[in-house]
Write a protein that holds these residues in place. Structure first.
Motif, mmCIF file in Angstrom:
data_model
loop_
_atom_site.group_PDB
_atom_site.id
_atom_site.type_symbol
_atom_site.label_atom_id
_atom_site.label_comp_id
_atom_site.label_asym_id
_atom_site.label_seq_id
_atom_site.Cartn_x
_atom_site.Cartn_y
_atom_site.Cartn_z
ATOM 1 N N ASP A 151 0.828 -1.207 0.000
ATOM 2 C CA ASP A 151 0.000 0.000 0.000
ATOM 3 C C ASP A 151 0.863 1.259 0.000
ATOM 4 O O ASP A 151 0.481 2.284 -0.557
ATOM 5 C CB ASP A 151 -0.923 0.006 1.226
ATOM 6 N N THR A 152 2.013 1.192 0.648
ATOM 7 C CA THR A 152 3.020 2.254 0.603
ATOM 8 C C THR A 152 4.391 1.585 0.516
ATOM 9 O O THR A 152 4.566 0.458 0.980
ATOM 10 C CB THR A 152 2.978 3.157 1.854
ATOM 11 N N VAL A 153 5.335 2.280 -0.065
ATOM 12 C CA VAL A 153 6.675 1.717 -0.245
ATOM 13 C C VAL A 153 7.682 2.524 0.563
ATOM 14 O O VAL A 153 7.851 3.732 0.322
ATOM 15 C CB VAL A 153 7.083 1.733 -1.729
ATOM 16 N N PRO A 154 8.376 1.884 1.520
ATOM 17 C CA PRO A 154 9.454 2.593 2.212
ATOM 18 C C PRO A 154 10.585 2.898 1.227
ATOM 19 O O PRO A 154 11.033 2.030 0.485
ATOM 20 C CB PRO A 154 9.916 1.588 3.276
ATOM 21 N N LEU A 155 11.027 4.130 1.221
ATOM 22 C CA LEU A 155 12.085 4.512 0.287
ATOM 23 C C LEU A 155 13.367 3.722 0.539
ATOM 24 O O LEU A 155 14.130 3.455 -0.388
ATOM 25 C CB LEU A 155 12.350 6.010 0.395
ATOM 26 N N SER A 156 13.578 3.320 1.769
ATOM 27 C CA SER A 156 14.792 2.576 2.095
ATOM 28 C C SER A 156 14.772 1.148 1.557
ATOM 29 O O SER A 156 15.772 0.438 1.658
ATOM 30 C CB SER A 156 14.974 2.541 3.618
ATOM 31 N N SER A 157 13.640 0.714 0.968
ATOM 32 C CA SER A 157 13.531 -0.651 0.450
ATOM 33 C C SER A 157 13.801 -0.738 -1.051
ATOM 34 O O SER A 157 13.635 -1.799 -1.647
ATOM 35 C CB SER A 157 12.132 -1.207 0.736
ATOM 36 N N LEU A 158 14.229 0.363 -1.659
ATOM 37 C CA LEU A 158 14.334 0.418 -3.120
ATOM 38 C C LEU A 158 15.735 0.070 -3.634
ATOM 39 O O LEU A 158 16.186 0.597 -4.644
ATOM 40 C CB LEU A 158 13.914 1.804 -3.621
ATOM 41 N N HIS A 159 16.397 -0.848 -2.960
ATOM 42 C CA HIS A 159 17.738 -1.255 -3.385
ATOM 43 C C HIS A 159 17.669 -2.072 -4.677
ATOM 44 O O HIS A 159 16.745 -2.854 -4.896
ATOM 45 C CB HIS A 159 18.413 -2.092 -2.298
ATOM 46 N N GLY A 160 18.681 -1.862 -5.533
ATOM 47 C CA GLY A 160 18.863 -2.710 -6.706
ATOM 48 C C GLY A 160 17.871 -2.507 -7.831
ATOM 49 O O GLY A 160 17.840 -3.298 -8.776
ATOM 50 N N GLN A 161 17.083 -1.435 -7.777
ATOM 51 C CA GLN A 161 16.085 -1.207 -8.819
ATOM 52 C C GLN A 161 16.737 -0.620 -10.087
ATOM 53 O O GLN A 161 17.709 0.136 -10.020
ATOM 54 C CB GLN A 161 14.995 -0.250 -8.336
ATOM 55 N N VAL A 162 16.165 -0.959 -11.233
ATOM 56 C CA VAL A 162 16.498 -0.296 -12.499
ATOM 57 C C VAL A 162 15.485 0.831 -12.689
ATOM 58 O O VAL A 162 14.274 0.617 -12.531
ATOM 59 C CB VAL A 162 16.435 -1.282 -13.676
ATOM 60 N N TRP A 163 15.970 2.020 -13.049
ATOM 61 C CA TRP A 163 15.111 3.207 -13.080
ATOM 62 C C TRP A 163 15.005 3.814 -14.471
ATOM 63 O O TRP A 163 15.955 3.799 -15.252
ATOM 64 C CB TRP A 163 15.651 4.282 -12.127
ATOM 65 N N ALA A 164 13.838 4.394 -14.719
ATOM 66 C CA ALA A 164 13.628 5.321 -15.831
ATOM 67 C C ALA A 164 13.387 6.694 -15.219
ATOM 68 O O ALA A 164 12.571 6.829 -14.296
ATOM 69 C CB ALA A 164 12.428 4.902 -16.674
#
Length: 304
Positions: free
Chosen positions: A185-198
Protein backbone atom coordinates in the motif's frame (compact mmCIF):
# COMPACT_ATOMS: atom_id res chain seq x y z
CA UNK A 1 25.96 52.31 -39.40
CA UNK A 2 25.11 49.24 -37.33
CA UNK A 3 21.46 48.27 -37.75
CA UNK A 4 19.29 47.20 -34.83
CA UNK A 5 17.86 44.10 -36.50
CA UNK A 6 21.32 42.64 -37.10
CA UNK A 7 22.42 43.54 -33.58
CA UNK A 8 19.32 41.77 -32.25
CA UNK A 9 20.24 38.64 -34.20
CA UNK A 10 23.86 38.88 -33.07
CA UNK A 11 22.73 39.19 -29.43
CA UNK A 12 20.78 35.93 -29.83
CA UNK A 13 23.81 34.18 -31.36
CA UNK A 14 26.02 35.37 -28.50
CA UNK A 15 23.46 34.31 -25.88
CA UNK A 16 22.68 30.87 -27.32
CA UNK A 17 26.16 30.07 -28.58
CA UNK A 18 25.25 28.87 -32.06
CA UNK A 19 23.53 29.92 -35.26
CA UNK A 20 21.03 27.07 -35.04
CA UNK A 21 19.94 27.81 -31.48
CA UNK A 22 19.64 31.54 -32.26
CA UNK A 23 17.54 30.74 -35.33
CA UNK A 24 15.20 28.59 -33.22
CA UNK A 25 14.84 31.32 -30.60
CA UNK A 26 14.14 34.00 -33.22
CA UNK A 27 11.88 31.75 -35.35
CA UNK A 28 13.96 32.29 -38.49
CA UNK A 29 16.12 30.01 -40.59
CA UNK A 30 19.79 29.30 -39.95
CA UNK A 31 20.84 30.79 -43.32
CA UNK A 32 18.97 34.00 -42.44
CA UNK A 33 20.96 34.28 -39.19
CA UNK A 34 24.23 33.61 -41.04
CA UNK A 35 23.37 36.29 -43.58
CA UNK A 36 22.75 38.82 -40.81
CA UNK A 37 26.12 37.93 -39.28
CA UNK A 38 27.96 38.45 -42.59
CA UNK A 39 26.29 41.81 -43.15
CA UNK A 40 26.95 42.90 -39.56
CA UNK A 41 30.64 42.05 -39.96
CA UNK A 42 30.69 44.15 -43.12
CA UNK A 43 29.05 47.04 -41.26
CA UNK A 44 31.44 46.66 -38.30
CA UNK A 45 34.50 46.30 -40.53
CA UNK A 46 35.90 43.31 -38.60
CA UNK A 47 35.36 39.61 -37.89
CA UNK A 48 32.87 38.98 -35.10
CA UNK A 49 32.71 35.17 -35.18
CA UNK A 50 35.09 32.43 -36.22
CA UNK A 51 34.74 28.66 -36.78
CA UNK A 52 35.22 26.31 -33.84
CA UNK A 53 34.72 22.65 -34.71
CA UNK A 54 31.21 22.38 -36.12
CA UNK A 55 30.14 25.59 -34.39
CA UNK A 56 31.36 29.13 -33.98
CA UNK A 57 32.86 31.30 -31.27
CA UNK A 58 33.03 35.04 -30.78
CA UNK A 59 36.22 36.89 -31.62
CA UNK A 60 37.54 39.53 -29.23
CA UNK A 61 35.67 42.17 -31.22
CA UNK A 62 32.59 39.96 -31.18
CA UNK A 63 32.67 39.69 -27.39
CA UNK A 64 32.89 43.46 -27.06
CA UNK A 65 29.98 44.03 -29.44
CA UNK A 66 27.94 41.19 -27.89
CA UNK A 67 27.92 42.91 -24.49
CA UNK A 68 26.41 46.05 -26.01
CA UNK A 69 24.02 44.11 -28.27
CA UNK A 70 22.69 42.11 -25.33
CA UNK A 71 22.20 45.28 -23.31
CA UNK A 72 20.25 46.76 -26.23
CA UNK A 73 18.12 43.62 -26.58
CA UNK A 74 17.32 43.69 -22.88
CA UNK A 75 16.48 47.41 -23.03
CA UNK A 76 14.18 46.84 -26.01
CA UNK A 77 12.40 44.04 -24.18
CA UNK A 78 11.98 46.22 -21.10
CA UNK A 79 10.64 49.07 -23.23
CA UNK A 80 8.01 46.78 -24.74
CA UNK A 81 7.02 45.60 -21.28
CA UNK A 82 6.81 49.17 -19.97
CA UNK A 83 4.49 50.16 -22.80
CA UNK A 84 2.34 47.10 -22.22
CA UNK A 85 2.10 47.90 -18.51
CA UNK A 86 1.12 51.51 -19.19
CA UNK A 87 -1.59 50.53 -21.64
CA UNK A 88 -2.85 47.63 -19.50
CA UNK A 89 -3.53 45.57 -22.61
CA UNK A 90 -3.33 41.79 -22.51
CA UNK A 91 -2.00 41.59 -26.06
CA UNK A 92 1.13 40.89 -28.03
CA UNK A 93 3.81 38.23 -27.45
CA UNK A 94 3.80 35.99 -24.38
CA UNK A 95 6.88 33.76 -24.40
CA UNK A 96 6.72 30.83 -22.00
CA UNK A 97 9.17 28.05 -21.18
CA UNK A 98 7.97 24.99 -19.28
CA UNK A 99 8.96 21.58 -17.97
CA UNK A 100 7.28 18.81 -19.95
CA UNK A 101 4.82 17.62 -17.30
CA UNK A 102 3.36 21.10 -16.76
CA UNK A 103 3.34 21.72 -20.49
CA UNK A 104 1.12 18.69 -20.99
CA UNK A 105 -1.15 19.02 -17.95
CA UNK A 106 -1.62 22.76 -17.30
CA UNK A 107 -0.52 25.03 -20.12
CA UNK A 108 -2.95 24.00 -22.91
CA UNK A 109 -5.94 24.66 -20.67
CA UNK A 110 -4.56 28.00 -19.47
CA UNK A 111 -3.65 29.22 -22.96
CA UNK A 112 -7.01 28.17 -24.37
CA UNK A 113 -8.82 30.34 -21.82
CA UNK A 114 -6.41 33.21 -22.40
CA UNK A 115 -6.93 33.10 -26.16
CA UNK A 116 -10.69 33.09 -25.69
CA UNK A 117 -10.53 36.12 -23.37
CA UNK A 118 -7.71 37.99 -25.12
CA UNK A 119 -7.65 37.18 -28.85
CA UNK A 120 -4.82 39.68 -29.46
CA UNK A 121 -2.48 37.73 -27.20
CA UNK A 122 0.24 35.81 -29.09
CA UNK A 123 1.55 32.98 -26.89
CA UNK A 124 4.70 31.03 -27.76
CA UNK A 125 5.84 27.97 -25.78
CA UNK A 126 9.11 26.02 -25.49
CA UNK A 127 9.79 22.96 -23.38
CA UNK A 128 13.03 22.35 -21.51
CA UNK A 129 14.70 22.34 -18.12
CA UNK A 130 14.25 25.30 -15.80
CA UNK A 131 18.00 25.71 -15.22
CA UNK A 132 18.48 26.26 -18.95
CA UNK A 133 15.48 28.57 -19.39
CA UNK A 134 15.52 30.83 -16.31
CA UNK A 135 18.52 32.89 -17.53
CA UNK A 136 16.36 33.88 -20.52
CA UNK A 137 13.98 35.67 -18.13
CA UNK A 138 16.69 38.21 -17.37
CA UNK A 139 17.48 38.87 -21.01
CA UNK A 140 13.80 39.21 -21.92
CA UNK A 141 13.82 36.25 -24.32
CA UNK A 142 11.24 34.52 -22.13
CA UNK A 143 8.48 36.16 -20.10
CA UNK A 144 7.73 33.23 -17.77
CA UNK A 145 9.10 29.77 -16.97
CA UNK A 146 6.92 27.04 -15.50
CA UNK A 147 9.32 25.09 -13.31
CA UNK A 148 9.39 22.32 -10.70
CA UNK A 149 11.04 22.17 -7.29
CA UNK A 150 11.21 18.97 -5.25
CA UNK A 151 10.77 19.36 -1.48
CA UNK A 152 13.88 17.29 -0.68
CA UNK A 153 15.92 18.83 -3.53
CA UNK A 154 14.81 22.47 -3.98
CA UNK A 155 15.52 24.22 -7.27
CA UNK A 156 18.08 27.00 -7.12
CA UNK A 157 16.42 30.34 -7.76
CA UNK A 158 18.93 33.05 -8.77
CA UNK A 159 18.62 36.60 -7.43
CA UNK A 160 16.14 38.75 -9.30
CA UNK A 161 13.73 35.89 -10.05
CA UNK A 162 10.31 35.64 -8.42
CA UNK A 163 8.35 32.37 -8.21
CA UNK A 164 4.58 31.99 -7.88
CA UNK A 165 3.55 28.51 -6.66
CA UNK A 166 0.78 26.84 -8.65
CA UNK A 167 0.36 23.36 -7.18
CA UNK A 168 1.92 21.09 -4.57
CA UNK A 169 1.68 17.41 -5.41
CA UNK A 170 2.89 13.96 -4.46
CA UNK A 171 5.03 11.73 -6.63
CA UNK A 172 4.26 8.00 -6.75
CA UNK A 173 6.46 4.99 -7.31
CA UNK A 174 5.52 3.32 -10.61
CA UNK A 175 6.32 -0.39 -10.93
CA UNK A 176 5.10 -3.23 -13.13
CA UNK A 177 1.93 -4.86 -11.80
CA UNK A 178 3.89 -8.09 -11.15
CA UNK A 179 6.83 -6.33 -9.49
CA UNK A 180 7.75 -7.73 -6.03
CA UNK A 181 6.70 -4.40 -4.45
CA UNK A 182 3.40 -4.10 -6.33
CA UNK A 183 1.30 -5.58 -3.50
CA UNK A 184 2.30 -2.87 -1.00
CA UNK A 185 0.00 0.00 0.00
CA UNK A 186 3.02 2.25 0.60
CA UNK A 187 6.67 1.72 -0.24
CA UNK A 188 9.45 2.59 2.21
CA UNK A 189 12.08 4.51 0.29
CA UNK A 190 14.79 2.58 2.09
CA UNK A 191 13.53 -0.65 0.45
CA UNK A 192 14.33 0.42 -3.12
CA UNK A 193 17.74 -1.25 -3.39
CA UNK A 194 18.86 -2.71 -6.71
CA UNK A 195 16.09 -1.21 -8.82
CA UNK A 196 16.50 -0.30 -12.50
CA UNK A 197 15.11 3.21 -13.08
CA UNK A 198 13.63 5.32 -15.83
CA UNK A 199 13.91 9.04 -15.19
CA UNK A 200 14.60 12.35 -16.91
CA UNK A 201 17.97 13.23 -18.41
CA UNK A 202 21.06 13.78 -16.22
CA UNK A 203 21.21 17.40 -15.09
CA UNK A 204 17.44 17.76 -14.97
CA UNK A 205 15.69 18.62 -11.71
CA UNK A 206 13.83 15.29 -11.75
CA UNK A 207 17.00 13.25 -12.27
CA UNK A 208 18.83 15.06 -9.48
CA UNK A 209 15.81 14.71 -7.21
CA UNK A 210 15.66 10.93 -7.71
CA UNK A 211 19.38 10.42 -7.09
CA UNK A 212 19.41 12.65 -4.00
CA UNK A 213 16.24 11.03 -2.64
CA UNK A 214 17.62 7.50 -2.86
CA UNK A 215 21.06 8.48 -1.58
CA UNK A 216 19.46 10.16 1.44
CA UNK A 217 17.80 6.81 2.28
CA UNK A 218 21.10 4.93 1.80
CA UNK A 219 20.05 3.41 -1.50
CA UNK A 220 23.35 3.61 -3.39
CA UNK A 221 22.96 0.73 -5.84
CA UNK A 222 20.43 2.40 -8.13
CA UNK A 223 20.72 1.68 -11.86
CA UNK A 224 19.47 4.49 -14.12
CA UNK A 225 19.30 2.89 -17.57
CA UNK A 226 16.52 4.86 -19.26
CA UNK A 227 16.72 8.65 -19.50
CA UNK A 228 13.69 10.20 -21.21
CA UNK A 229 12.06 13.55 -20.47
CA UNK A 230 8.49 12.40 -21.08
CA UNK A 231 6.81 10.69 -18.11
CA UNK A 232 4.36 8.93 -20.44
CA UNK A 233 7.32 7.16 -22.05
CA UNK A 234 8.74 6.33 -18.63
CA UNK A 235 5.42 4.68 -17.73
CA UNK A 236 5.55 2.66 -20.95
CA UNK A 237 8.96 1.38 -19.88
CA UNK A 238 7.48 0.49 -16.49
CA UNK A 239 4.53 -1.29 -18.15
CA UNK A 240 7.01 -3.33 -20.17
CA UNK A 241 8.72 -4.50 -16.97
CA UNK A 242 11.97 -2.75 -17.83
CA UNK A 243 12.21 -0.20 -15.02
CA UNK A 244 10.65 1.58 -12.06
CA UNK A 245 9.96 5.32 -12.10
CA UNK A 246 9.08 8.15 -9.73
CA UNK A 247 6.20 10.00 -11.37
CA UNK A 248 4.45 13.22 -10.22
CA UNK A 249 0.67 12.95 -9.94
CA UNK A 250 0.24 15.58 -12.65
CA UNK A 251 2.01 13.39 -15.19
CA UNK A 252 -0.04 10.22 -14.59
CA UNK A 253 -2.58 9.51 -17.35
CA UNK A 254 -6.07 8.25 -16.54
CA UNK A 255 -5.24 4.86 -18.07
CA UNK A 256 -1.97 3.18 -17.12
CA UNK A 257 -2.47 -0.50 -17.84
CA UNK A 258 0.16 -2.85 -16.44
CA UNK A 259 1.48 -0.24 -13.99
CA UNK A 260 1.02 -0.13 -10.22
CA UNK A 261 1.30 3.31 -8.62
CA UNK A 262 2.25 3.29 -4.95
CA UNK A 263 2.64 6.18 -2.47
CA UNK A 264 6.12 6.50 -0.98
CA UNK A 265 6.96 6.51 2.73
CA UNK A 266 7.89 9.18 3.61
CA UNK A 267 5.92 11.09 0.99
CA UNK A 268 7.81 12.60 -1.96
CA UNK A 269 6.45 15.98 -3.06
CA UNK A 270 7.19 18.69 -5.57
CA UNK A 271 5.93 22.20 -6.28
CA UNK A 272 5.15 23.50 -9.75
CA UNK A 273 5.58 27.28 -9.99
CA UNK A 274 5.80 30.13 -12.47
CA UNK A 275 9.12 31.99 -12.45
CA UNK A 276 9.35 35.60 -13.65
CA UNK A 277 11.99 38.33 -13.44
CA UNK A 278 11.48 41.02 -10.81
CA UNK A 279 9.92 44.17 -12.20
CA UNK A 280 8.98 42.69 -15.58
CA UNK A 281 5.45 41.41 -14.92
CA UNK A 282 3.19 42.87 -17.61
CA UNK A 283 -0.60 42.47 -17.98
CA UNK A 284 -0.10 39.40 -20.23
CA UNK A 285 2.14 37.79 -17.59
CA UNK A 286 -0.33 38.56 -14.79
CA UNK A 287 -3.14 37.07 -16.89
CA UNK A 288 -1.05 33.99 -17.63
CA UNK A 289 -0.25 33.40 -13.95
CA UNK A 290 -3.92 33.78 -13.01
CA UNK A 291 -4.97 31.22 -15.60
CA UNK A 292 -2.21 28.84 -14.59
CA UNK A 293 -3.42 29.01 -10.99
CA UNK A 294 -6.94 28.24 -12.19
CA UNK A 295 -5.66 25.32 -14.28
CA UNK A 296 -3.80 23.97 -11.25
CA UNK A 297 -6.91 24.18 -9.10
CA UNK A 298 -8.91 22.38 -11.78
CA UNK A 299 -6.24 19.68 -12.10
CA UNK A 300 -6.54 18.82 -8.41
CA UNK A 301 -10.23 19.50 -7.83
CA UNK A 302 -10.66 15.75 -7.55
CA UNK A 303 -7.14 14.80 -6.57
CA UNK A 304 -6.26 11.17 -6.95
Amino acid sequence: MLTWERLRVFAAVAHHGSVGAAADALHVTGPAVSQHLRRLEKEAGCRLVEPEGRGIRLTHAGRILAATAQQMATAASHAARDLATISGLVAGPLRVGAVASALRALIPQALQRLQESYPRLEPEVWDGEAAEMIPSLRTGQLDAVVMESWAHCPARIPPGIRTTPLVHENALLAVHERHPLAHLDTVPLSSLHGQVWATCAPGSDAHQALVQLLNSHRVTDMKVRYCVADYATQLQLVASGLAAALVPSMAIPAAHEGVRLIPCRPAVTRTVAVATAHGTETPPIHAFIAEMKRAGQHQYAGER
